[in-house]
Scaffold this motif. Structure first.
Motif, short mmCIF file in Angstrom:
data_model
loop_
_atom_site.label_atom_id
_atom_site.label_comp_id
_atom_site.label_asym_id
_atom_site.label_seq_id
_atom_site.Cartn_x
_atom_site.Cartn_y
_atom_site.Cartn_z
N HIS A 1 13.35 86.54 -20.76
CA HIS A 1 13.56 85.37 -21.60
C HIS A 1 12.28 84.54 -21.65
O HIS A 1 11.60 84.36 -20.65
CB HIS A 1 14.71 84.52 -21.05
CG HIS A 1 16.06 85.05 -21.42
ND1 HIS A 1 17.23 84.35 -21.24
CD2 HIS A 1 16.44 86.22 -21.99
CE1 HIS A 1 18.26 85.05 -21.65
NE2 HIS A 1 17.80 86.21 -22.11
N ASP B 1 21.71 89.94 -28.90
CA ASP B 1 21.63 89.66 -27.47
C ASP B 1 22.42 90.74 -26.75
O ASP B 1 23.52 91.12 -27.17
CB ASP B 1 22.23 88.29 -27.14
CG ASP B 1 22.24 88.03 -25.64
OD1 ASP B 1 21.14 87.87 -25.07
OD2 ASP B 1 23.33 88.04 -25.03
N ASP C 1 25.95 87.04 -25.79
CA ASP C 1 26.03 85.66 -25.33
C ASP C 1 25.46 84.77 -26.44
O ASP C 1 24.25 84.78 -26.71
CB ASP C 1 25.24 85.47 -24.04
CG ASP C 1 25.44 84.11 -23.40
OD1 ASP C 1 25.73 83.13 -24.13
OD2 ASP C 1 25.30 84.01 -22.17
N ARG D 1 24.73 81.78 -26.66
CA ARG D 1 23.70 80.81 -26.28
C ARG D 1 22.30 81.37 -26.46
O ARG D 1 21.35 80.63 -26.72
CB ARG D 1 23.92 80.36 -24.83
CG ARG D 1 25.27 79.70 -24.57
CD ARG D 1 25.48 79.47 -23.08
NE ARG D 1 25.42 80.72 -22.33
CZ ARG D 1 25.47 80.79 -21.00
NH1 ARG D 1 25.57 79.67 -20.29
NH2 ARG D 1 25.41 81.96 -20.39
N ASN D 2 22.18 82.70 -26.33
CA ASN D 2 20.86 83.32 -26.47
C ASN D 2 20.45 83.54 -27.92
O ASN D 2 19.34 84.00 -28.18
CB ASN D 2 20.84 84.65 -25.70
CG ASN D 2 20.98 84.46 -24.21
OD1 ASN D 2 20.61 83.42 -23.66
ND2 ASN D 2 21.54 85.45 -23.53
N TYR E 1 20.23 86.32 -17.39
CA TYR E 1 20.18 86.99 -18.69
C TYR E 1 21.29 86.50 -19.61
O TYR E 1 21.30 86.81 -20.80
CB TYR E 1 20.32 88.50 -18.51
CG TYR E 1 19.08 89.17 -17.97
CD1 TYR E 1 18.03 89.52 -18.79
CD2 TYR E 1 18.96 89.46 -16.61
CE1 TYR E 1 16.89 90.15 -18.29
CE2 TYR E 1 17.84 90.07 -16.09
CZ TYR E 1 16.80 90.41 -16.95
OH TYR E 1 15.67 91.02 -16.44
N GLY E 2 22.24 85.77 -19.06
CA GLY E 2 23.38 85.31 -19.83
C GLY E 2 24.67 85.59 -19.07
O GLY E 2 24.66 86.07 -17.94
N LYS E 3 25.77 85.31 -19.73
CA LYS E 3 27.08 85.47 -19.10
C LYS E 3 27.56 86.91 -19.25
O LYS E 3 27.65 87.43 -20.36
CB LYS E 3 28.09 84.53 -19.74
CG LYS E 3 29.47 84.59 -19.09
CD LYS E 3 30.42 83.63 -19.76
CE LYS E 3 31.82 83.71 -19.13
NZ LYS E 3 32.78 82.80 -19.80
N ARG F 1 22.68 77.61 -20.21
CA ARG F 1 21.92 78.55 -21.03
C ARG F 1 20.68 78.94 -20.24
O ARG F 1 19.94 78.08 -19.78
CB ARG F 1 21.54 77.89 -22.36
CG ARG F 1 20.78 78.81 -23.33
CD ARG F 1 20.43 78.07 -24.61
NE ARG F 1 19.34 77.13 -24.40
CZ ARG F 1 18.10 77.26 -24.88
NH1 ARG F 1 17.78 78.32 -25.59
NH2 ARG F 1 17.18 76.35 -24.64
#
Length: 629
Positions: free
Chosen positions: A93, A118, A122, A124-125, A374-376, A399
């Motif tokens: 990221h 993503d 996710d 948010r990304n 990396y995210g959820k 995030r």
């Protein structure tokens, strides 16, 4: 309602990334661009993915200059690129200011359509790249990554598409990177998304399991607007379906593409001649590729595993790795296997198999993933695995990019002496070591410029020696035993695009941590360290030490490039005479497009540095001599 199906051509990006290790040069593209532009494609995917990195790292080409050149010659057809969400074209990221600078410049240089995905779906990304793309006026195609798992339901995909539309997407892509989408599921999914989202829908699939053409035909019946194909010499196997087949299949139907098969075969003839001149095989779907529905590993990743396992004389372990991957994937919350999560899951699976103990070694990318950097994850991570990976540490809930400080100002200061244009700062922000080497090489006279590394030899089935069922080969076992037990080699090392392993041979040698830095989290690995011996007097800096009594050698756990500092303009981590603590970073080895920090296993004094900065190193090569304190 029936309608003409549109086609995106991926030959100049995903086609050669999937089959030729992304080694097609700009000069290889130029002679055929006019004909490709005349076909009447919906768009041409020409940039993004691995092309940015490979241009600088291996081909001595400026990716920005490639884009400008393609835009100069392609006057009718929109240019498209693939963006890995907050990771852009990298493997980590990046801060929001880097994302904004990159998106702005790529549109300015010629990109018309930005496909953003993503790995974890996710949302948010997507926020920063979509926000930046809106400011440029480019077409935003938001991709829903397709996979198969208990939590990846049709409802999940439809809801994700709806939310992406609400975030400002101009079209939706179903990204089936492993060729898992069956024809009737394609029909259902396209139909439901079209009913719930008033946007064009595009389908991207790979031929890995042999179902992609069927999926495209059923998707056309369901109302899909665009599908991705490649010219037949760069189709099949782990690439896209051939455009010639799709066009012919839909002729004289309500979905007729209207494309000229004669012109398409003229283009195919050019790429076939190019393929032969470069020595690459045609794309082939093998039995292990068709087993993708069990292990869900994209075909390109399997090819890399085969090549690297062969080099390590451990090719017979491939079936075990492919069986372990689904288990690891389930424990990590069923991430779709696409960059970078395919590497995360694949690396851990290989380590589990080759060590014989599950999660005995945990790479840094796995730690970062479990921590939420990396995210959820799509589903909760197995609690026992989470404890092994994180201990008492809690995963983040924000995030991931909110934790990253802006860096463009720092980048400008670091590389100002070599940067010649604004794009250079962005290249350096994404791949600092690679970009610096490229900039330095660019300043040399043309006759003195060199490629960073040669293109890999194309892998042929006969050369690999892999039977269709990947059964155990007696000779391979003998060679593996000889490698491990009858030589001085202390470790088995494996390294590929996203899969990297360093396994110690002897249990008598305690492991030392290695940090595998992917830009988001430190990692652990295994560094081979010679056993200590009685003390001796160190030699002055610069002199080679012949009496090694009392010294411990730190060796390279992988093939790569040795760097003494975290960045080109930063001071070295250590100097001769420095006293280091256990766990202190000694150097970086760049390998597999990651900057891997090598740490000291014990406290001691650095008495010799055995490698020059920027020098390539082999597996097991000595890097430092340390006198333990």
């Amino acid at each position: 309602m029936a309608h003409k199906l549109k086609i995106t051509d991926t030959t100049l990006r995903d086609g050669h990334q999937s089959l030729w290790a992304t080694r097609m040069r700009t000069a290889d593209m130029l002679p055929i661009l006019e004909k490709i532009d005349a076909v009447g494609y919906h768009s041409l995917e020409v940039w993004g993915g691995a092309t940015f990195d490979v241009c600088m790292r291996y081909l001595n080409e400026d990716p920005w200059e490639r884009l400008r050149t393609l835009k100069k010659y392609i006057k009718r057809t929109p240019l498209q690129m693939l963006l890995r969400g907050q990771s852009l074209v990298g493997y980590q990221h990046y801060p929001d200011d880097v994302v904004e600078a990159f998106v702005y410049k790529m549109v300015e240089n010629g990109i018309d359509i930005i496909r953003i995905f993503d790995a974890l779906n996710d949302l948010r990304n997507f926020e920063a790249p979509m926000r930046a793309a809106r400011k440029t006026g480019a077409h935003i195609q938001a991709a829903v990554v397709y996979t198969v798992s208990p939590v990846h339901t049709t409802e999940h995909y439809v809801q994700t598409a709806v939310q992406l539309a609400q975030m400002g997407a101009h079209s939706i892509c179903i990204k089936d990177m492993a060729g898992l989408l069956t024809p009737y599921r394609a029909y259902e999914l396209v139909k439901l998304i079209k009913e719930n989202v008033d946007l064009a829908v595009q389908l991207h699939s790979h031929y890995v399991g042999g179902l992609a053409v069927g999926a495209y035909l059923k998707a056309a019946e369901a109302g899909v607007d665009v599908v991705d194909t490649a010219a037949v010499p760069l189709a099949f196997g782990s690439s896209q379906p051939p455009v010639e087949t799709v066009v012919r299949a839909l002729q004289e139907t309500p979905y007729d593409t209207g494309l000229d098969l004669g012109l398409l075969f003229e283009i195919a003839a050019y790429f076939e001649d190019l393929r032969k001149s470069l020595g690459y095989e045609r794309g082939v779907t093998r039995i292990n590729d068709m087993r993708v529905f069990e292990h869900q590993v994209p075909g390109g990743m399997i090819s890399n595993l085969v090549t690297q396992l062969e080099e390590q004389k451990a090719l017979h372990r491939l079936p075990e790795v492919l069986a372990e991957i689904p288990r690891v994937r389930a424990e990590l919350g069923y991430p779709p296997l696409v960059t970078p999560t395919s590497q995360i899951v694949g690396t851990q699976a290989v380590l589990n198999v080759l060590t014989g103990q599950r999660y005995k070694l945990i790479p840094g990318e796995v730690r970062a993933y479990v921590e939420g950097l990396y995210g959820k994850p799509p589903a909760p991570i197995d609690p026992e695995v989470a404890r092994k990976v994180l201990g008492d540490k809690e995963p983040i809930s924000c995030r991931p990019a909110d934790l990253l400080e802006p860096k463009m100002d720092k980048i400008r200061a670091e590389i100002k002496d070599l940067a010649e244009k604004e794009e250079d700062f962005i290249s350096y922000a994404l791949f600092p070591q690679v970009a610096r080497r490229f900039f330095e090489n660019r300043r040399r006279p043309p006759s003195q410029q060199v490629e960073s590394a040669p293109a890999p030899a194309p892998r042929r089935e006969q050369k690999a020696g892999l039977k269709e069922d990947a059964s155990m080969n007696l000779q391979e076992i003998k060679e593996l035993i000889k490698l491990i037990d009858q030589t001085a080699i202390a470790e088995v090392s494996l390294e590929s695009a996203g899969v990297k392993v360093a396994i110690r041979k002897s249990a008598a040698l305690p492991p030392a941590p290695v940090h595998e830095q992917s830009g988001v989290s430190p990692a652990s690995g295994d560094t081979a360290v010679a056993p200590p011996a009685p003390a001796s007097t160190p030699a002055p800096a610069g002199e080679k030490i012949t009496d090694r009594a009392g010294l411990t050698a730190v060796t390279a756990p992988m093939v790569g490039t040795f760097y003494r500092a975290p960045a080109p303009d930063a001071p070295p981590f250590v100097q001769v005479g420095d006293v280091v603590e256990k766990g202190q970073t000694l150097c970086i080895i760049e390998a597999m497009k990651l900057m891997n920090e090598i740490e000291a296993e014990m406290a001691g004094e650095i008495v010799e540095i055995l490698v020059e900065n920027g020098q390539p190193v082999e597996y097991g090569q000595e890097l430092f001599l340390i006198r333990e304190k």
